[in-house]
Design a protein around this motif. Structure first.
Motif, PDB file in Angstrom:
ATOM      1  N   TYR A 248      22.573 125.148 -15.322  1.00 18.56           N
ATOM      2  CA  TYR A 248      22.471 126.529 -15.799  1.00 18.56           C
ATOM      3  C   TYR A 248      22.579 126.590 -17.319  1.00 18.56           C
ATOM      4  N   ASP A 249      23.581 125.911 -17.873  1.00 18.15           N
ATOM      5  CA  ASP A 249      23.795 125.955 -19.322  1.00 18.15           C
ATOM      6  C   ASP A 249      22.636 125.311 -20.083  1.00 18.15           C
ATOM      7  N   GLU A 250      22.110 124.227 -19.539  1.00 17.52           N
ATOM      8  CA  GLU A 250      20.960 123.565 -20.190  1.00 17.52           C
ATOM      9  C   GLU A 250      19.731 124.475 -20.145  1.00 17.52           C
ATOM     10  N   ALA A 251      19.532 125.132 -19.000  1.00 24.27           N
ATOM     11  CA  ALA A 251      18.393 126.042 -18.872  1.00 24.27           C
ATOM     12  C   ALA A 251      18.525 127.209 -19.836  1.00 24.27           C
ATOM     13  N   LYS A 252      19.749 127.731 -19.962  1.00 25.69           N
ATOM     14  CA  LYS A 252      19.977 128.856 -20.879  1.00 25.69           C
ATOM     15  C   LYS A 252      19.713 128.445 -22.324  1.00 25.69           C
ATOM     16  N   ALA A 253      20.123 127.237 -22.680  1.00 27.98           N
ATOM     17  CA  ALA A 253      19.885 126.748 -24.038  1.00 27.98           C
ATOM     18  C   ALA A 253      18.390 126.600 -24.311  1.00 27.98           C
ATOM     19  N   LEU A 254      17.659 126.101 -23.328  1.00 27.70           N
ATOM     20  CA  LEU A 254      16.207 125.970 -23.477  1.00 27.70           C
ATOM     21  C   LEU A 254      15.543 127.339 -23.644  1.00 27.70           C
ATOM     22  N   LEU A 255      16.024 128.298 -22.844  1.00 26.52           N
ATOM     23  CA  LEU A 255      15.468 129.644 -22.912  1.00 26.52           C
ATOM     24  C   LEU A 255      15.724 130.268 -24.278  1.00 26.52           C
ATOM     25  N   GLU A 256      16.934 130.108 -24.777  1.00 27.27           N
ATOM     26  CA  GLU A 256      17.273 130.652 -26.101  1.00 27.27           C
ATOM     27  C   GLU A 256      16.464 129.979 -27.202  1.00 27.27           C
ATOM     28  N   LYS A 257      16.189 128.709 -27.043  1.00 28.02           N
ATOM     29  CA  LYS A 257      15.434 127.970 -28.060  1.00 28.02           C
ATOM     30  C   LYS A 257      13.966 128.360 -28.085  1.00 28.02           C
ATOM     31  N   HIS A 258      13.366 128.485 -26.895  1.00 33.21           N
ATOM     32  CA  HIS A 258      11.907 128.674 -26.824  1.00 33.21           C
ATOM     33  C   HIS A 258      11.480 130.123 -26.606  1.00 33.21           C
ATOM     34  N   GLY A 259      12.393 130.982 -26.126  1.00 33.87           N
ATOM     35  CA  GLY A 259      12.100 132.413 -26.063  1.00 33.87           C
ATOM     36  C   GLY A 259      11.379 132.905 -24.832  1.00 33.87           C
ATOM     37  N   SER A 260      10.929 132.011 -23.961  1.00 33.23           N
ATOM     38  CA  SER A 260      10.305 132.437 -22.706  1.00 33.23           C
ATOM     39  C   SER A 260      10.439 131.326 -21.682  1.00 33.23           C
ATOM     40  N   VAL A 261      10.371 131.712 -20.413  1.00 37.17           N
ATOM     41  CA  VAL A 261      10.457 130.736 -19.331  1.00 37.17           C
ATOM     42  C   VAL A 261       9.312 129.734 -19.438  1.00 37.17           C
ATOM     43  N   ARG A 262       8.124 130.233 -19.661  1.00 37.06           N
ATOM     44  CA  ARG A 262       6.949 129.365 -19.736  1.00 37.06           C
ATOM     45  C   ARG A 262       7.119 128.290 -20.818  1.00 37.06           C
ATOM     46  N   LYS A 263       7.495 128.717 -22.021  1.00 37.11           N
ATOM     47  CA  LYS A 263       7.614 127.768 -23.134  1.00 37.11           C
ATOM     48  C   LYS A 263       8.763 126.794 -22.916  1.00 37.11           C
ATOM     49  N   ALA A 264       9.842 127.277 -22.309  1.00 38.22           N
ATOM     50  CA  ALA A 264      10.982 126.403 -22.030  1.00 38.22           C
ATOM     51  C   ALA A 264      10.584 125.272 -21.101  1.00 38.22           C
ATOM     52  N   VAL A 265       9.834 125.613 -20.040  1.00 38.71           N
ATOM     53  CA  VAL A 265       9.413 124.610 -19.078  1.00 38.71           C
ATOM     54  C   VAL A 265       8.375 123.676 -19.692  1.00 38.71           C
ATOM     55  N   GLU A 266       7.411 124.246 -20.407  1.00 34.54           N
ATOM     56  CA  GLU A 266       6.345 123.437 -20.983  1.00 34.54           C
ATOM     57  C   GLU A 266       6.856 122.445 -22.024  1.00 34.54           C
ATOM     58  N   ASN A 267       7.957 122.825 -22.717  1.00 36.65           N
ATOM     59  CA  ASN A 267       8.473 121.974 -23.794  1.00 36.65           C
ATOM     60  C   ASN A 267       9.619 121.075 -23.367  1.00 36.65           C
ATOM     61  N   PHE A 268       9.927 121.051 -22.081  1.00 32.65           N
ATOM     62  CA  PHE A 268      11.002 120.199 -21.581  1.00 32.65           C
ATOM     63  C   PHE A 268      10.639 118.731 -21.775  1.00 32.65           C
ATOM     64  N   ASN A 269      11.524 117.985 -22.397  1.00 32.53           N
ATOM     65  CA  ASN A 269      11.345 116.548 -22.660  1.00 32.53           C
ATOM     66  C   ASN A 269      10.285 116.238 -23.709  1.00 32.53           C
ATOM     67  N   LYS A 270       9.844 117.265 -24.437  1.00 36.83           N
ATOM     68  CA  LYS A 270       8.860 117.002 -25.513  1.00 36.83           C
ATOM     69  C   LYS A 270       9.587 116.724 -26.826  1.00 36.83           C
TER      70      LYS A 270
END
Length: 270
Positions: A248-270
């Motif tokens: 949950y915390d990692e997902a929230k950090a990704l969301l805060e960084k990228h600003g949308s669910v789509r971008k968070a998922v697309e940029n995972f491990n990039k």
């Protein structure tokens, strides 16, 4: 075909003031149950219009709703919900009401009777041949709406309509008419009831199907939604957790960084 305003015909119920609350609610509900069936009959018309809207939007066009009173307000509601739901710009789907923004909350006398004003209102948005204009009018006779579509037709702009009477002047004006014939209202002539419900259902279909066709939904998720409150942020976090192996915390950090669910998922491990 003779034009009959079924939306104005006398209610199937008499002496409403003598009904109990239970009977009033039951009878209104019984009438409301008929609306989705009326919408179902119009699905081929809705499909034709949505297909055209998608085609025009892929060319860079926008979608406009024009209407008066309840119909105008319903168009504004649908348009205003597209940015937060699908993450699109506020000026991609635009709702315009006769009488201007004042008419959203308070009726503006005779605004719907001005046949020239809708085109003036549309012109403020620099409307062009890539756009689509859908006129909304339960009666199918509103001068503001008909006049707007007539000018659009003259200027090679695609036109559609949503009305609740068959063979109306508005249907004959629109290139892609949608007619959802719901019959007489529970309170005679009160088209905010079944007609309004029908219009809302059709608007839901138009905007949602269009946005899905444009790639604004992934699977069944609103991956481009605006993160405008705590509930939506939490929903976004859980969407990310369902797509990639993170806490949950990692997902929230990704969301805060990228600003949308789509971008968070697309940029995972990039």
């Amino acid at each position: 075909m003779t034009f009959t305003r079924t939306t104005e015909q006398s209610s199937n119920y008499e002496q409403l003031e003598k009904m109990s609350v239970h009977d009033l609610l039951t009878n209104i509900n019984n009438e409301d149950k008929t609306v989705p069936l009326a919408v179902e009959k119009a699905l081929p018309q809705i499909e034709n219009l949505v297909s055209k809207v998608v085609e025009q939007m892929k060319k860079g066009g926008r979608l406009f709703y024009i209407g008066a009173g309840t119909s105008g307000r319903l168009g504004i509601v649908d348009a205003s919900e597209c940015p937060p739901t699908f993450g699109v710009p506020f000026d991609l789907v635009i709702g315009i009401i006769a009488g201007g923004d004042t008419a959203i909350r308070k009726a503006v006398e005779f605004a719907e009777d001005d046949k020239e004003q809708a085109w003036k209102d549309l012109s403020e948005w620099n409307i062009n041949e890539n756009d689509v204009v859908i006129g909304i009018a339960a009666s199918g006779t509103t001068p503001y709406v008909i006049g707007g579509l007539e000018k659009c037709n003259e200027n090679s702009i695609i036109t559609g309509c949503i009305t609740c009477n068959e063979g109306s002047p508005l249907s004959k004006t629109a290139q892609f008419p949608i007619e959802v014939v719901v019959g007489p209202e529970f309170v005679t002539g009160s088209s905010r009831m079944k007609a309004g419900t029908a219009q809302k259902l059709v608007l839901n279909m138009i905007s949602t199907a269009t946005m899905i066709q444009l790639g604004r939904v992934k699977g069944n998720k609103m991956v481009d939604m605006q993160l405008s409150n705590v509930k939506l942020i939490d929903r976004g976090v859980r969407m990310i957790m369902g797509e990639i192996p993170v806490s949950y915390d990692e997902a929230k950090a990704l969301l805060e960084k990228h600003g949308s669910v789509r971008k968070a998922v697309e940029n995972f491990n990039k």
